[in-house]
Design a protein around this motif. Structure first.
Motif, PDB file in Angstrom:
ATOM      1  N   ASP A 235       0.362  -1.293   0.287  1.00  9.04           N
ATOM      2  CA  ASP A 235      -0.105   0.294   0.293  1.00  9.04           C
ATOM      3  C   ASP A 235       1.258   1.207  -0.164  1.00  9.04           C
ATOM      4  O   ASP A 235       1.416   1.587   0.491  1.00  9.04           O
ATOM      5  CB  ASP A 235      -0.651  -0.369   1.237  1.00  9.04           C
TER       6      ASP A 235
ATOM      7  N   SER B 287      -5.626   3.624 -10.526  1.00  3.86           N
ATOM      8  CA  SER B 287      -6.079   2.553  -9.704  1.00  3.86           C
ATOM      9  C   SER B 287      -7.108   2.265  -9.723  1.00  3.86           C
ATOM     10  O   SER B 287      -7.314   0.691  -9.180  1.00  3.86           O
ATOM     11  CB  SER B 287      -5.811   3.263  -8.731  1.00  3.86           C
ATOM     12  N   ASP B 288      -8.180   2.372 -10.463  1.00  4.96           N
ATOM     13  CA  ASP B 288      -9.744   1.757 -10.455  1.00  4.96           C
ATOM     14  C   ASP B 288      -9.597   1.329 -11.444  1.00  4.96           C
ATOM     15  O   ASP B 288     -10.512   0.188 -11.942  1.00  4.96           O
ATOM     16  CB  ASP B 288     -10.317   2.827 -11.160  1.00  4.96           C
TER      17      ASP B 288
ATOM     18  N   GLN C 199      -4.615   1.243  -2.206  1.00  7.05           N
ATOM     19  CA  GLN C 199      -4.966   0.476  -1.671  1.00  7.05           C
ATOM     20  C   GLN C 199      -7.158   1.282  -1.866  1.00  7.05           C
ATOM     21  O   GLN C 199      -7.963   0.828  -1.696  1.00  7.05           O
ATOM     22  CB  GLN C 199      -5.261  -0.209   0.267  1.00  7.05           C
ATOM     23  N   ARG C 200      -6.677   2.582  -1.246  1.00  4.47           N
ATOM     24  CA  ARG C 200      -8.302   2.941  -0.829  1.00  4.47           C
ATOM     25  C   ARG C 200      -9.058   3.384  -2.087  1.00  4.47           C
ATOM     26  O   ARG C 200     -10.026   3.015  -2.534  1.00  4.47           O
ATOM     27  CB  ARG C 200      -7.821   4.052  -0.480  1.00  4.47           C
TER      28      ARG C 200
ATOM     29  N   ILE D  22      -8.055   1.032  -5.218  1.00  8.02           N
ATOM     30  CA  ILE D  22      -7.647   0.615  -6.219  1.00  8.02           C
ATOM     31  C   ILE D  22      -9.633  -0.597  -5.802  1.00  8.02           C
ATOM     32  O   ILE D  22      -9.857  -1.170  -4.738  1.00  8.02           O
ATOM     33  CB  ILE D  22      -7.179  -0.763  -5.603  1.00  8.02           C
ATOM     34  N   GLN D  23     -10.288   0.195  -6.431  1.00 10.86           N
ATOM     35  CA  GLN D  23     -11.572  -0.525  -6.614  1.00 10.86           C
ATOM     36  C   GLN D  23     -12.843  -0.286  -8.359  1.00 10.86           C
ATOM     37  O   GLN D  23     -12.104  -0.495  -8.840  1.00 10.86           O
ATOM     38  CB  GLN D  23     -12.508   0.999  -6.042  1.00 10.86           C
TER      39      GLN D  23
ATOM     40  N   PRO E 257     -12.049  -3.772  -5.390  1.00  7.26           N
ATOM     41  CA  PRO E 257     -10.448  -4.719  -4.690  1.00  7.26           C
ATOM     42  C   PRO E 257     -10.046  -5.324  -5.118  1.00  7.26           C
ATOM     43  O   PRO E 257     -11.035  -5.950  -5.636  1.00  7.26           O
ATOM     44  CB  PRO E 257     -10.965  -3.996  -2.845  1.00  7.26           C
TER      45      PRO E 257
ATOM     46  N   ASN F 116      -9.766  -8.257  -3.759  1.00 12.40           N
ATOM     47  CA  ASN F 116     -10.541  -9.764  -2.963  1.00 12.40           C
ATOM     48  C   ASN F 116     -11.735 -10.543  -3.610  1.00 12.40           C
ATOM     49  O   ASN F 116     -12.162 -10.492  -3.986  1.00 12.40           O
ATOM     50  CB  ASN F 116     -10.470  -9.671  -1.656  1.00 12.40           C
TER      51      ASN F 116
END
Length: 493
Positions: free
Chosen positions: A290, A366-367, A467-468, A470-471, A473, A475
């Motif tokens: 992160d 990120s997204d 990390q925030r 990354i959408q 996420p 998982n």
């Protein structure tokens, strides 16, 4: 005044002659009829077949003390360069003194010799516009020199001194350690470097010589005596390959080599340790580092690979050409069509004497991190399960073969390759056999090696990103996926 004019006239004769020649050529060209035709589309261009490449003439022999020597004359320019390879590397340094090999390789040169302190050595080389350099990497030690032909005897003597009698000046050692400490302090500044470093740890393991890193603690344990001992163990004639290329006479060069290295006694006590064992540390999994300050993600995916002497290496190179680079599947599909990456790659990357990697990945916003990972996985699966097209095969083979000639652009490159094959125990004609096998690769060969060597179940995925942002996420890649975080904080000394 007349004398001065005469001097100026004499100095300008060459210029006037050159100007007259240029004027004459321009006049001839000006009166030539125009020959340009209608421009052709690139698909209509025809090129001759690639020529058969021949190795330049060279001499290979061995001194009584064990030094293997390659000589290759090249009289195009009045320059001579040489390289010495030593069977050593950072993979042989003690685990509690990581950084020892690199420091030894650096201070061998910067620390001067027994007869020439650092400042004196630097001044002599500078006056001659010559260079002598040394270094130790992961799998070998090397030293090199460059000089004008007229200074060969003097510079080659200094080169021999550096190899045989380094002084390891304590001041230069401390300077090198200070610079290394600065590198440790800055090592988390570049997210791409973080990804590469930590991915190696995931594949080879934290303690593997192919992945471990220099720390303040290991650096503090290294003394001048350690450098002297490391040099004594690995820098001896039985462990050395020497190559010289350039403007020299081979018979005279053999005499010079005998004068500088012939009396260097072999060291029967010095033995090369066995190569470190290699196995994949993490069999699959998704890992996150992160970095809240980032606005994009750096993704690396892959697993343990193989060596360049694998019988299927030529076919795997063609596989690379299908997947990678401009015109490759990853570029065309993931970057151009789906717009999921700023850069994207997928490469089977072998090593000479230990397993390399299959590594793929890219950089993305990120997204788009999860879609990028899925898209790369999809392309890996597709090349395993569906035959490539004849057009893809032709493109991959042509791009591979067309770049082949650049292995021989200069005699020095050819000599370097010969020495590298000697060092790792490869046959002299390895590169030519490789070329023949690339030419013979078929569609079926590419699918066969893709199914055999690309292992989706062993893919390790590492993301360096925010990390925030990354959408969706990470998982979301799998219902049962547990994303593991990696701590990259730098241990204090």
């Amino acid at each position: 005044m007349q004398f001065k004019i005469g001097v100026r006239f004499k100095k300008s004769k060459l210029f006037l002659a050159s100007l007259a020649m240029v004027t004459m050529l321009l006049t001839v060209v000006w009166h030539l009829p125009a020959t340009a035709g209608t421009p052709k589309h690139y698909t209509e261009l025809e090129f001759p077949p690639l020529p058969e490449l021949q190795l330049p003439e060279y001499t290979r022999y061995r001194l009584d003390n064990g030094i293997t020597v390659f000589l290759m004359e090249d009289h195009e320019l009045p320059l001579v360069s040489g390289t010495a390879l030593f069977r050593t590397g950072s993979r042989f340094e003690p685990a509690d003194k990581v950084g020892l090999a690199g420091l030894t390789g650096e201070v061998m040169r910067t620390g001067g010799t027994l007869d020439h302190p650092p400042e004196v050595l630097n001044q002599i080389l500078e006056r001659k516009a010559a260079a002598v350099e040394t270094g130790i990497g992961e799998t070998m030690g090397s030293a090199g020199f460059n000089t004008l032909s007229e200074d060969l005897d003097a510079v080659f003597g200094l080169f021999a001194e550096v190899l045989r009698e380094p002084a390891f000046d304590p001041r230069q050692l401390e300077l090198a350690k200070t610079q290394e400490r600065g590198g440790i302090a800055r090592r988390n500044d570049d997210p791409e470097a973080i990804a590469g470093r930590e991915f190696h740890k995931l594949i080879y393991g934290d303690e593997s010589p192919y992945a471990r890193t220099v720390e303040y603690e290991t650096l503090d344990r290294i003394s001048r005596e350690d450098l002297v001992a490391f040099h004594r163990q690995y820098f001896h004639p039985g462990n050395m390959i020497l190559g010289v290329v350039g403007d020299f006479d081979s018979e005279r060069m053999q005499v010079l080599i005998a004068e500088q290295f012939g009396d260097w006694e072999p060291s029967p006590q010095a033995k090369i340790p066995p190569l470190p064992a290699v196995s994949q540390a993490q069999a699959g999994g998704v890992f996150l580092i992160d970095q809240p300050q980032l606005t994009q993600s750096y993704v690396q995916m892959g697993h343990l690979g193989g060596t360049a002497d694998d019988p299927d290496y030529p076919e795997l190179t063609v596989l690379n050409g299908v997947l990678n680079g401009f015109g490759g599947r990853l570029f065309n599909e993931v970057r151009s069509r789906q717009g999921l990456a700023y850069s994207v790659y997928g490469v089977w990357s072998p090593r000479y004497d230990y397993p390399g990697l299959f590594i793929s990945g890219g950089q993305t916003r990120s997204d788009a991190t999860v879609p990028l990972i899925r898209a790369i996985e999809s392309e890996i699966e597709r090349i395993r399960t569906e035959p490539i097209s004849p057009e893809e095969l032709a493109y991959a083979k042509e791009s591979t073969l067309n770049s082949f000639v650049f292995n021989f652009a200069a005699p020095g490159q050819t000599l370097s390759r010969l020495m590298r094959y000697e060092y790792y125990g490869y046959p002299e004609d390895f590169i030519f056999e490789y070329r023949r096998n690339v030419e013979a690769t078929t569609v079926a060969d590419v699918q066969r090696v893709a199914q055999k060597y690309l292992q989706p179940e062993n893919l390790v995925t590492l993301v360096v990103g925010n990390q925030r942002d990354i959408q969706p996420p990470l998982n979301a890649l799998d219902d049962n996926l547990q994303v593991r975080s990696i701590d990259i904080s730098i241990p204090k000394s």
